[in-house]
Design an enzyme around this catalytic site. Sequence first.
Site, mmCIF file in Angstrom:
data_model
loop_
_atom_site.group_PDB
_atom_site.id
_atom_site.type_symbol
_atom_site.label_atom_id
_atom_site.label_comp_id
_atom_site.label_asym_id
_atom_site.label_seq_id
_atom_site.Cartn_x
_atom_site.Cartn_y
_atom_site.Cartn_z
ATOM 1 N N LYS A 215 50.065 32.281 49.469
ATOM 2 C CA LYS A 215 51.035 33.310 49.874
ATOM 3 C C LYS A 215 50.560 34.047 51.130
ATOM 4 C CE LYS A 215 50.938 35.692 46.011
ATOM 5 N NZ LYS A 215 49.907 34.927 45.289
ATOM 6 N N ARG B 235 55.036 42.935 41.088
ATOM 7 C CA ARG B 235 54.248 42.060 40.220
ATOM 8 C C ARG B 235 54.463 42.355 38.739
ATOM 9 N NH1 ARG B 235 49.650 40.889 44.027
ATOM 10 N NH2 ARG B 235 48.229 39.443 43.029
ATOM 11 N N ARG C 41 37.678 29.428 49.050
ATOM 12 C CA ARG C 41 38.249 30.436 49.954
ATOM 13 C C ARG C 41 37.171 31.415 50.436
ATOM 14 N NH1 ARG C 41 43.583 33.859 48.490
ATOM 15 N NH2 ARG C 41 42.374 34.724 46.762
ATOM 16 N N ARG D 245 35.717 36.580 48.083
ATOM 17 C CA ARG D 245 36.296 37.756 47.425
ATOM 18 C C ARG D 245 35.734 37.853 46.011
ATOM 19 N NH1 ARG D 245 42.764 37.592 48.417
ATOM 20 N NH2 ARG D 245 42.662 38.222 46.233
ATOM 21 N N ARG E 180 42.980 36.515 36.397
ATOM 22 C CA ARG E 180 44.134 36.734 37.288
ATOM 23 C C ARG E 180 45.264 35.767 36.945
ATOM 24 N NH1 ARG E 180 41.649 35.734 42.819
ATOM 25 N NH2 ARG E 180 43.649 36.340 43.700
HETATM 26 P P1 AMP Z 1 46.414 39.713 46.077
HETATM 27 O O1 AMP Z 1 45.673 39.805 47.349
HETATM 28 O O2 AMP Z 1 47.900 39.864 46.234
HETATM 29 O O3 AMP Z 1 46.020 38.508 45.264
HETATM 30 O O4 AMP Z 1 45.978 40.993 45.209
HETATM 31 C C1 AMP Z 1 44.624 41.183 44.824
HETATM 32 C C2 AMP Z 1 44.549 42.150 43.672
HETATM 33 O O5 AMP Z 1 45.104 43.422 44.075
HETATM 34 C C3 AMP Z 1 45.348 41.759 42.440
HETATM 35 O O6 AMP Z 1 44.651 40.850 41.606
HETATM 36 C C4 AMP Z 1 45.549 43.132 41.787
HETATM 37 O O7 AMP Z 1 44.364 43.557 41.171
HETATM 38 C C5 AMP Z 1 45.785 44.033 42.994
HETATM 39 N N1 AMP Z 1 47.219 44.115 43.335
HETATM 40 C C6 AMP Z 1 47.807 43.711 44.495
HETATM 41 N N2 AMP Z 1 49.129 43.939 44.470
HETATM 42 C C7 AMP Z 1 49.398 44.484 43.258
HETATM 43 C C8 AMP Z 1 50.583 44.913 42.609
HETATM 44 N N3 AMP Z 1 51.773 44.813 43.207
HETATM 45 N N4 AMP Z 1 50.481 45.418 41.356
HETATM 46 C C9 AMP Z 1 49.281 45.535 40.747
HETATM 47 N N5 AMP Z 1 48.130 45.124 41.291
HETATM 48 C C10 AMP Z 1 48.174 44.610 42.540
#
Ligand code: AMP
Length: 215
Positions: A13, A87, A126, A159, A170
């Site tokens: 994404k 989400r 990654r 990360r 996750r």
């Molecule tokens: P991402 O980079 O989108 O994979 O987000 C990394 C982490 O940030 C996720 O695993 C959540 O812990 C947190 N996070 C990001 N966006 C959201 C969201 N919309 N709601 C809740 N947690 C979020």
Amino acid sequence: MRIMLFGEPGVGKGTLGSRLSEKYSIPRLSTGDLFRAEIAKSTPLGQKVKEYINSGHLVPDEIVLEVAKQMFSVDYNNGFILDGFPRTVPQGEAFSAILKEHDWKMDAIILIKVQIEEIIRRLSARRQCESCGASFNLVSSPPKVAWVCDKCSGKLIQRPDDEPQVVRERLSVYQEQTNAVVNYYRRKGLLKEIDVTGLSVNESFESLIKLIESS
Ligand code: AMP
């Protein structure tokens, strides 16, 4: 152009969203990037969300909704790419209200799919720049110099939430919470789905563009 990207962690994404952002000259709005930047700067928000993110849990809705309110206080007249929000069902409801308030409609809501074995492979390879957030993959798009960002010469890191046990968490959080939002858009007939298993970034991007422009 207003585009929303869904997909399990590791489907691309962020990478595809950044390419879309360049192609259409519209910002990519990523709550994950925003939280990581706050963590890197050790702000009060960063300190609040760090534990949730590093353990693979979602940040609580009340924090995310506050951040979303600020994120959408800007008038994105030419549109945006939304990556990582909404989400959960309450976030989806809040986003519907934001759309209504601005009199906006989404042009494309897309679910990007990749087979689970490939997701695990991608996430373990990654690497991300701790300064500018650029993403690399040791197999498919390695940096020119090991552990150094091609774009800003920053340091590359894995990360913390790409550690195998956190990835498992996750993925299960996605199944338990985000799938419900995806299903909501699917039931309304608004979801377009694309499987990019086995495709390169360029091939995935081309397929994605075709899907968006067929709307
Ligand atoms: P991402 O980079 O989108 O994979 O987000 C990394 C982490 O940030 C996720 O695993 C959540 O812990 C947190 N996070 C990001 N966006 C959201 C969201 N919309 N709601 C809740 N947690 C979020």
